[in-house]
Design an enzyme around this catalytic site. Structure first.
Site, short mmCIF file in Angstrom:
data_model
loop_
_atom_site.label_atom_id
_atom_site.label_comp_id
_atom_site.label_asym_id
_atom_site.label_seq_id
_atom_site.Cartn_x
_atom_site.Cartn_y
_atom_site.Cartn_z
CD GLN A 12 -4.36 95.74 26.79
OE1 GLN A 12 -4.51 95.75 28.01
NE2 GLN A 12 -5.38 95.65 25.95
CB ILE A 54 9.27 100.61 39.12
CG1 ILE A 54 8.17 99.60 39.45
CG2 ILE A 54 9.19 101.07 37.68
CD1 ILE A 54 6.77 100.24 39.48
CE1 TYR A 142 -4.31 97.23 38.64
CE2 TYR A 142 -6.69 97.36 38.37
CZ TYR A 142 -5.41 97.64 37.91
OH TYR A 142 -5.25 98.32 36.73
P1 NAD Z 1 0.54 95.09 31.37
O1 NAD Z 1 0.41 94.04 32.42
O2 NAD Z 1 0.22 94.72 29.96
O3 NAD Z 1 2.01 95.70 31.41
C1 NAD Z 1 2.65 96.04 32.60
C2 NAD Z 1 4.14 95.86 32.39
O4 NAD Z 1 4.79 96.15 33.63
C3 NAD Z 1 4.53 94.43 32.01
O5 NAD Z 1 5.31 94.48 30.82
C4 NAD Z 1 5.36 93.94 33.20
O6 NAD Z 1 6.45 93.11 32.82
C5 NAD Z 1 5.89 95.25 33.75
N1 NAD Z 1 6.31 95.18 35.16
C6 NAD Z 1 5.78 94.44 36.18
N2 NAD Z 1 6.49 94.64 37.30
C7 NAD Z 1 7.47 95.53 37.01
C8 NAD Z 1 8.51 96.14 37.75
N3 NAD Z 1 8.72 95.84 39.04
N4 NAD Z 1 9.33 97.02 37.12
C9 NAD Z 1 9.15 97.32 35.82
N5 NAD Z 1 8.20 96.75 35.05
C10 NAD Z 1 7.36 95.87 35.64
O7 NAD Z 1 -0.32 96.35 31.83
P2 NAD Z 1 -0.99 97.51 30.95
O8 NAD Z 1 -2.32 97.03 30.54
O9 NAD Z 1 -0.04 98.00 29.93
O10 NAD Z 1 -1.23 98.60 32.12
C11 NAD Z 1 -0.39 99.69 32.35
C12 NAD Z 1 -1.00 100.56 33.45
O11 NAD Z 1 -2.34 100.92 33.09
C13 NAD Z 1 -1.12 99.88 34.82
O12 NAD Z 1 -0.91 100.83 35.84
C14 NAD Z 1 -2.55 99.41 34.85
O13 NAD Z 1 -3.01 99.29 36.17
C15 NAD Z 1 -3.24 100.54 34.11
N6 NAD Z 1 -4.54 100.13 33.57
C16 NAD Z 1 -4.64 99.25 32.54
C17 NAD Z 1 -5.89 98.86 32.07
C18 NAD Z 1 -6.05 97.86 30.93
O14 NAD Z 1 -7.18 97.46 30.62
N7 NAD Z 1 -4.97 97.44 30.27
C19 NAD Z 1 -7.04 99.41 32.64
C20 NAD Z 1 -6.91 100.30 33.70
C21 NAD Z 1 -5.66 100.67 34.13
#
Ligand code: NAD
Length: 316
Positions: A12, A54, A142
């Site tokens: 996202q 990762i 989480y």
């Molecule tokens: P998301 O789930 O949309 O994207 C995460 C991506 O990581 C996915 O494309 C997934 O395929 C990839 N992934 C999973 N395991 C992996 C691995 N082992 N190696 C490489 N890639 C891997 O998440 P996001 O919303 O883009 O969030 C990104 C960061 O922001 C995260 O740390 C999340 O905790 C943090 N965050 C997001 C939100 C939110 O509302 N979206 C809020 C608070 C914090």
């Protein structure tokens, strides 16, 4: 010049952040990466892409070496609701994956940006106007990984001088990519369903206040903190940031200003509701304001206008 590797870049945040940073630093200086080469064509067509898991430290090191990376933005993670369904995998990715990133950064002298979350707080945290420095005893896996990640990042800064920085994001609302399985996802789905069906059944109950932010502000927060003067930073991992706080009724009322017949009902998911109940109602982000000039552009009102506009274009 920065050479940036973004892990988890097809999620996202990553799908939008990659394009924004390519505009800022040049296409070839921003290396997108993910588990598979599956995502929007514009990511693969506009600049470099590498397969990086990762959990595979060698893959992280090789991608950094190949592109001479000096900054890693680590977006790879399992989000709250998904993590609760597979705590072991969530721990592995969110903690051991981050450890691999920090080790590669230490060896190369690279900077690391890792988002934390409002999930880093728990039921014993003051829920209203939650301070920057306060009790952090989360009750979700989480949240546990987010607190652990904050501490690990601060440790790498203090012990090894790795330039680690992060923000505690609230729920992020966007129209380009769908959210990846978080507790605040209802606030994205509600816009899709308002346009498609004129009704939505919320999995989060009425009266549940949570912090939220529109994606352009989230992207701005990452970029601004990454470029902030380090001598001004008292905190590092991770800054409270927020833009608005609302419950399902309030966002529905805002949508009704544009779609008067919109109907909100409830089909509460007990797992997601329990997670939401353990999080703050609203954050105090004054340290981010003071230390690096954080200021969001969007309110619930202006975000709703933009979301409905952009989504109706997207949905045709
Ligand atoms: P998301 O789930 O949309 O994207 C995460 C991506 O990581 C996915 O494309 C997934 O395929 C990839 N992934 C999973 N395991 C992996 C691995 N082992 N190696 C490489 N890639 C891997 O998440 P996001 O919303 O883009 O969030 C990104 C960061 O922001 C995260 O740390 C999340 O905790 C943090 N965050 C997001 C939100 C939110 O509302 N979206 C809020 C608070 C914090």
């Amino acid at each position: 010049m920065r050479k940036i590797l973004i892990t988890g870049s097809l999620g996202q945040i990553g799908t939008e952040l990659t394009m924004y940073l390519r505009e800022q630093y040049g296409n070839d200086n921003v290396i997108a990466s993910g588990l598979r080469k599956e995502g929007p064509d514009y990511i693969f067509e506009s600049g470099p892409f590498e397969i990086v898991d990762i959990l595979n430290a060698q893959q992280v090191a090789d991608a950094c070496e190949k592109h001479n990376v000096n900054t890693v933005i680590n977006l790879a993670a399992l989000l709250s609701a998904v993590a609760e369904g597979n705590p072991q995998l969530a721990y592995n990715i969110n903690m051991n994956g981050l450890f691999n990133i920090l080790e590669v950064a230490r060896e190369r002298g690279a900077a690391v940006f890792t988002p934390s979350s409002i999930a880093a707080f728990g039921p014993s945290t003051p829920a209203d106007n939650t301070p920057q420095d306060t009790i952090q005893r989360p009750t979700t896996i989480y949240g546990v990984t987010k607190v652990g990640g904050e501490l690990l990042c601060d440790y790498y800064y203090k012990r090894f001088g790795v330039d680690t920085r992060g923000v505690r994001f609230p729920g992020l609302i966007s129209y380009k990519a769908l959210p990846g399985g978080g507790t605040t996802d209802y606030a994205v789905h509600i816009y899709y369903e308002a346009l498609k069906q004129k009704k939505y059944a919320s999995f989060i109950d009425k009266g549940t206040q949570m912090d939220m932010m529109y994606m352009p502000d989230a992207i701005k927060a990452i970029h601004d903190l990454m470029e902030a003067d380090p001598s001004k930073l008292v905190h590092r991992n991770a800054f409270n940031v927020t833009a608005m706080s609302f419950d399902p009724e309030k966002i529905a009322a805002e949508i009704r200003k544009h779609i008067p017949e919109f109907e909100l009902t409830y089909d509460v998911d007990p797992v997601k509701q329990a997670i939401a109940n353990s999080w703050p109602n609203s954050l105090d982000d004054s340290c981010a304001k003071e230390e690096w000039g954080w200021k969001p552009d969007y309110t619930l009102e202006t975000m709703t206008i933009d979301m409905l506009d952009k989504l109706s274009e997207k949905l045709g």
